[in-house]
Scaffold this motif. Structure first.
Motif, PDB file in Angstrom:
ATOM      1  N   ILE A  90      50.436  38.030  40.679  1.00 40.20           N
ATOM      2  CA  ILE A  90      49.675  36.770  40.638  1.00 40.20           C
ATOM      3  C   ILE A  90      48.468  36.874  41.568  1.00 40.20           C
ATOM      4  O   ILE A  90      47.347  36.522  41.192  1.00 40.20           O
ATOM      5  N   LEU A  91      48.690  37.349  42.800  1.00 35.78           N
ATOM      6  CA  LEU A  91      47.584  37.512  43.752  1.00 35.78           C
ATOM      7  C   LEU A  91      46.565  38.525  43.251  1.00 35.78           C
ATOM      8  O   LEU A  91      45.358  38.313  43.356  1.00 35.78           O
ATOM      9  N   ASN A  92      47.059  39.628  42.725  1.00 36.32           N
ATOM     10  CA  ASN A  92      46.168  40.672  42.221  1.00 36.32           C
ATOM     11  C   ASN A  92      45.278  40.123  41.103  1.00 36.32           C
ATOM     12  O   ASN A  92      44.069  40.350  41.103  1.00 36.32           O
ATOM     13  N   HIS A  93      45.877  39.395  40.176  1.00 36.19           N
ATOM     14  CA  HIS A  93      45.119  38.807  39.068  1.00 36.19           C
ATOM     15  C   HIS A  93      44.085  37.805  39.596  1.00 36.19           C
ATOM     16  O   HIS A  93      42.929  37.801  39.154  1.00 36.19           O
ATOM     17  N   TYR A  94      44.477  36.983  40.550  1.00 33.41           N
ATOM     18  CA  TYR A  94      43.586  35.980  41.121  1.00 33.41           C
ATOM     19  C   TYR A  94      42.369  36.632  41.774  1.00 33.41           C
ATOM     20  O   TYR A  94      41.227  36.273  41.507  1.00 33.41           O
ATOM     21  N   PHE A  95      42.631  37.621  42.638  1.00 34.67           N
ATOM     22  CA  PHE A  95      41.520  38.273  43.339  1.00 34.67           C
ATOM     23  C   PHE A  95      40.706  39.180  42.422  1.00 34.67           C
ATOM     24  O   PHE A  95      39.502  39.353  42.633  1.00 34.67           O
ATOM     25  N   LEU A  96      41.316  39.720  41.392  1.00 41.86           N
ATOM     26  CA  LEU A  96      40.570  40.499  40.410  1.00 41.86           C
ATOM     27  C   LEU A  96      39.576  39.609  39.681  1.00 41.86           C
ATOM     28  O   LEU A  96      38.417  39.991  39.478  1.00 41.86           O
ATOM     29  N   ILE A  98      38.205  36.885  40.867  1.00 39.22           N
ATOM     30  CA  ILE A  98      37.138  36.592  41.830  1.00 39.22           C
ATOM     31  C   ILE A  98      36.175  37.764  41.927  1.00 39.22           C
ATOM     32  O   ILE A  98      34.949  37.585  41.880  1.00 39.22           O
ATOM     33  N   THR A  99      36.710  38.948  42.045  1.00 37.63           N
ATOM     34  CA  THR A  99      35.874  40.151  42.160  1.00 37.63           C
ATOM     35  C   THR A  99      34.994  40.336  40.935  1.00 37.63           C
ATOM     36  O   THR A  99      33.799  40.623  41.053  1.00 37.63           O
ATOM     37  N   LEU A 102      32.246  37.651  40.970  1.00 39.60           N
ATOM     38  CA  LEU A 102      31.223  37.943  41.985  1.00 39.60           C
ATOM     39  C   LEU A 102      30.338  39.110  41.590  1.00 39.60           C
ATOM     40  O   LEU A 102      29.152  39.112  41.900  1.00 39.60           O
ATOM     41  N   SER A 103      30.910  40.095  40.918  1.00 43.08           N
ATOM     42  CA  SER A 103      30.112  41.260  40.528  1.00 43.08           C
ATOM     43  C   SER A 103      29.059  40.882  39.470  1.00 43.08           C
ATOM     44  O   SER A 103      28.033  41.540  39.342  1.00 43.08           O
ATOM     45  N   LYS A 104      29.316  39.803  38.741  1.00 36.82           N
ATOM     46  CA  LYS A 104      28.367  39.333  37.724  1.00 36.82           C
ATOM     47  C   LYS A 104      27.424  38.270  38.278  1.00 36.82           C
ATOM     48  O   LYS A 104      26.463  37.898  37.635  1.00 36.82           O
ATOM     49  N   SER A 105      27.717  37.786  39.460  1.00 43.66           N
ATOM     50  CA  SER A 105      26.955  36.693  40.051  1.00 43.66           C
ATOM     51  C   SER A 105      25.592  37.163  40.538  1.00 43.66           C
ATOM     52  O   SER A 105      25.430  38.254  41.046  1.00 43.66           O
ATOM     53  N   LYS A 106      24.624  36.281  40.397  1.00 41.01           N
ATOM     54  CA  LYS A 106      23.285  36.555  40.886  1.00 41.01           C
ATOM     55  C   LYS A 106      22.973  35.633  42.067  1.00 41.01           C
ATOM     56  O   LYS A 106      21.832  35.487  42.471  1.00 41.01           O
TER      57      LYS A 106
END
Length: 108
Positions: A90-96, A98-99, A102-106
């Motif tokens: 669950i934590l891994n999926h949640y933080f994945l 987010i990651t 963020l990687s697509k965020s400008k």
């Protein structure tokens, strides 16, 4: 302190918050790290690994278990603990998520 009003949030948000709260103490992190290091169910050795009294360790184990981070099985006169993979997933999926977001965020 006022009511937390958890009913205003999704089940997923409440679940992540419960897990995060349980991880919010260094003793609980130390317990998880010990369980990872041993890579097996532990039946009482945890108290010897921490600079805390047995009742304090038991309380931390209870918090981790209530959050679903560890699971315990009765074995004779003691309870054997190990990490519950479901909570880690669950934590891994949640933080994945987010990651990836963020990687697509400008932003900034």
């Amino acid at each position: 302190m006022g009511a937390t009003k958890t009913e205003h949030f999704t089940d997923a948000q409440n679940q992540i918050a419960t897990i995060a709260k349980a991880l919010g103490h260094p003793a609980r992190i130390a317990i998880l790290e010990y369980l990872l290091k041993v890579n097996d169910c532990i039946c009482g050795d945890i108290v010897n690994e921490l600079p805390l009294a047995q009742p304090t360790v038991s309380q931390h184990l209870k918090e981790l278990k209530n959050a679903g981070i560890i699971k315990g099985n009765i074995s004779g006169n003691s309870i054997c603990y190990c990490i519950d993979e479901k909570a880690i997933e669950i934590l891994n999926h949640y933080f994945l998520n987010i990651t990836q977001t963020l990687s697509k965020s400008k932003c900034c």
